[in-house]
Design a protein around this motif. Structure first.
Motif, PDB file in Angstrom:
ATOM      1  N   LYS A 179       0.830  -1.206   0.000  1.00 24.95           N
ATOM      2  CA  LYS A 179       0.000   0.000   0.000  1.00 24.95           C
ATOM      3  C   LYS A 179       0.866   1.258   0.000  1.00 24.95           C
ATOM      4  N   ALA A 180       1.953   1.210   0.754  1.00 22.28           N
ATOM      5  CA  ALA A 180       2.801   2.402   0.913  1.00 22.28           C
ATOM      6  C   ALA A 180       3.753   2.612  -0.257  1.00 22.28           C
ATOM      7  N   TYR A 181       4.319   1.520  -0.792  1.00 22.50           N
ATOM      8  CA  TYR A 181       5.391   1.655  -1.784  1.00 22.50           C
ATOM      9  C   TYR A 181       5.051   1.069  -3.156  1.00 22.50           C
ATOM     10  N   ASN A 182       3.827   0.552  -3.306  1.00 23.07           N
ATOM     11  CA  ASN A 182       3.326   0.053  -4.595  1.00 23.07           C
ATOM     12  C   ASN A 182       3.978  -1.244  -5.065  1.00 23.07           C
ATOM     13  N   SER A 190       5.539  -5.273  -3.636  1.00 22.43           N
ATOM     14  CA  SER A 190       5.681  -6.208  -2.522  1.00 22.43           C
ATOM     15  C   SER A 190       7.094  -6.068  -1.962  1.00 22.43           C
ATOM     16  N   PRO A 191       7.323  -6.492  -0.717  1.00 22.74           N
ATOM     17  CA  PRO A 191       8.685  -6.431  -0.167  1.00 22.74           C
ATOM     18  C   PRO A 191       9.705  -7.149  -1.045  1.00 22.74           C
ATOM     19  N   ASN A 192       9.307  -8.278  -1.621  1.00 22.55           N
ATOM     20  CA  ASN A 192      10.228  -9.034  -2.467  1.00 22.55           C
ATOM     21  C   ASN A 192      10.548  -8.272  -3.754  1.00 22.55           C
ATOM     22  N   GLU A 193       9.540  -7.654  -4.356  1.00 20.14           N
ATOM     23  CA  GLU A 193       9.770  -6.859  -5.576  1.00 20.14           C
ATOM     24  C   GLU A 193      10.651  -5.646  -5.269  1.00 20.14           C
ATOM     25  N   TRP A 194      10.380  -5.013  -4.133  1.00 21.02           N
ATOM     26  CA  TRP A 194      11.173  -3.850  -3.712  1.00 21.02           C
ATOM     27  C   TRP A 194      12.640  -4.232  -3.566  1.00 21.02           C
ATOM     28  N   ARG A 195      12.885  -5.339  -2.905  1.00 25.48           N
ATOM     29  CA  ARG A 195      14.261  -5.807  -2.694  1.00 25.48           C
ATOM     30  C   ARG A 195      14.948  -6.121  -4.022  1.00 25.48           C
ATOM     31  N   LYS A 196      14.193  -6.651  -4.994  1.00 17.09           N
ATOM     32  CA  LYS A 196      14.763  -7.018  -6.292  1.00 17.09           C
ATOM     33  C   LYS A 196      14.716  -5.845  -7.273  1.00 17.09           C
ATOM     34  N   GLU A 197      15.304  -4.734  -6.901  1.00 14.51           N
ATOM     35  CA  GLU A 197      15.521  -3.601  -7.807  1.00 14.51           C
ATOM     36  C   GLU A 197      14.377  -2.596  -7.924  1.00 14.51           C
ATOM     37  N   LYS A 198      13.126  -2.952  -7.557  1.00 18.69           N
ATOM     38  CA  LYS A 198      12.024  -2.021  -7.768  1.00 18.69           C
ATOM     39  C   LYS A 198      12.154  -0.751  -6.927  1.00 18.69           C
ATOM     40  N   HIS A 199      12.936  -0.794  -5.855  1.00 15.56           N
ATOM     41  CA  HIS A 199      13.143   0.411  -5.041  1.00 15.56           C
ATOM     42  C   HIS A 199      13.735   1.547  -5.871  1.00 15.56           C
ATOM     43  N   LYS A 200      14.414   1.201  -6.962  1.00 12.94           N
ATOM     44  CA  LYS A 200      15.016   2.233  -7.808  1.00 12.94           C
ATOM     45  C   LYS A 200      13.966   3.086  -8.501  1.00 12.94           C
ATOM     46  N   ASN A 201      12.758   2.539  -8.648  1.00 12.58           N
ATOM     47  CA  ASN A 201      11.668   3.290  -9.291  1.00 12.58           C
ATOM     48  C   ASN A 201      11.035   4.322  -8.371  1.00 12.58           C
ATOM     49  N   HIS A 202      11.393   4.261  -7.085  1.00 16.64           N
ATOM     50  CA  HIS A 202      10.747   5.125  -6.092  1.00 16.64           C
ATOM     51  C   HIS A 202      11.521   6.410  -5.836  1.00 16.64           C
ATOM     52  N   THR A 203      12.642   6.609  -6.506  1.00 17.83           N
ATOM     53  CA  THR A 203      13.484   7.778  -6.256  1.00 17.83           C
ATOM     54  C   THR A 203      12.711   9.071  -6.465  1.00 17.83           C
TER      55      THR A 203
END
Length: 288
Positions: free
Chosen positions: A102-105, A107-120
């Motif tokens: 809900k907060a970061y769009n 899943s934790p697993n997707e976030w860990r696997k590079e998706k965090h880069k889309n949140h910059t």
């Protein structure tokens, strides 16, 4: 209109609660227990907390837990998602996964696997600065007792905060020319600058004072730190943060801990006419 002393008392008590929340984020935190720390009734505590922080107690805790988890997922690759969830205070990995998405769009697993880069955040550009990683030193730093003042946002108004902080320290507690530090509670790669949490601090160096108004008391944890001496101007510290966490740590034998980065000022850019700083940047780490 509230009397100044009443406002000071409110800020002082909520400061203590915020520190308690941060320190015991992995533990069960109830409205009733936090209200006791503030010495207000649960009803008045919730009203005053939201008035000062802009968030309800529940949302403040949840947002902080999710933010801490977002960082640990990036910088602690050997920790399981379940362990990160529990270490950040979530009762189950399922609840954590739902709230995180809900907060970061992602899943934790997707976030860990590079998706965090889309949140910059896109409202600023990090300046390009070369960082000589060979100058990084691993040090064991003792716990430091500090007085602090919070600031929301990474902008030029931090200067006014430092001026007020140092004035009050001298006026109220006769603290002059203290050793200055700062804690960076936010990751500029995933936090908008207006939401950046910057904490101005001074080393109490054994002096005993009481919290008052905006001035709180706590300590910066002792332990193992990756440190680097660095000079620049204001926003360069965000570039340094990014390169230390996203380039050096992944290629090193260390992981970043959940504690925030801190700086020791040899020259404070917010008090310098040329906006220049000379700092030791400190990242709490452990061996992988």
């Amino acid at each position: 209109m509230k009397k100044p002393d009443t406002n000071n008392e409110h800020r002082q008590r909520i400061n203590e609660v915020q520190y308690h929340i941060y320190k015991y984020l992995s533990m069960k935190l109830t409205i009733e227990d936090l209200a006791k720390i503030s010495s207000y009734s649960p009803y008045h505590f919730q009203r005053i907390f939201k008035e000062i922080t802009g968030k309800s107690v529940t949302n403040y805790i949840k947002d902080l837990r999710l933010y801490c988890a977002a960082n640990l997922l990036i910088f602690n690759p050997t920790s399981s998602i379940t362990n990160i969830a529990y270490n950040c205070g979530f009762k189950s990995s399922a609840t954590f996964s739902n709230e995180f998405k809900k907060a970061y769009n992602y899943s934790p697993n997707e976030w860990r696997k590079e998706k965090h880069k889309n949140h910059t955040p896109k409202e600023y550009e990090l300046k390009e600065r070369k960082i000589d990683f060979s100058k990084i030193e691993i040090k064991k730093i003792p716990e430091t007792s500090i007085a602090y003042m919070r600031h929301m946002g990474f902008d030029k108004t931090i200067k006014k905060g430092w001026q007020k902080f140092l004035y009050l320290l001298e006026e109220e507690f006769d603290i002059k020319n203290p050793t200055m530090l700062a804690v960076h509670h936010s990751n500029p790669n995933i936090t908008a600058l207006e939401d950046y949490r910057y904490i101005a601090c001074v080393d109490l160096e054994g002096k005993k004072i009481e919290p008052k108004g905006d001035i709180g008391l706590c300590s910066i944890k002792g332990g193992l730190y990756a440190t680097i001496r660095f000079q620049g101007v204001c926003e360069d510290v965000l570039t340094l943060y990014q390169k230390m966490y996203y380039q050096w740590i992944p290629s090193s034998e260390f992981e970043a801990l959940e504690g925030s980065a801190s700086v020791l000022y040899y020259k404070n850019n917010y008090l310098d006419p040329n906006d220049e700083f000379d700092i030791e940047f400190r990242v709490p780490v452990k061996y992988k």
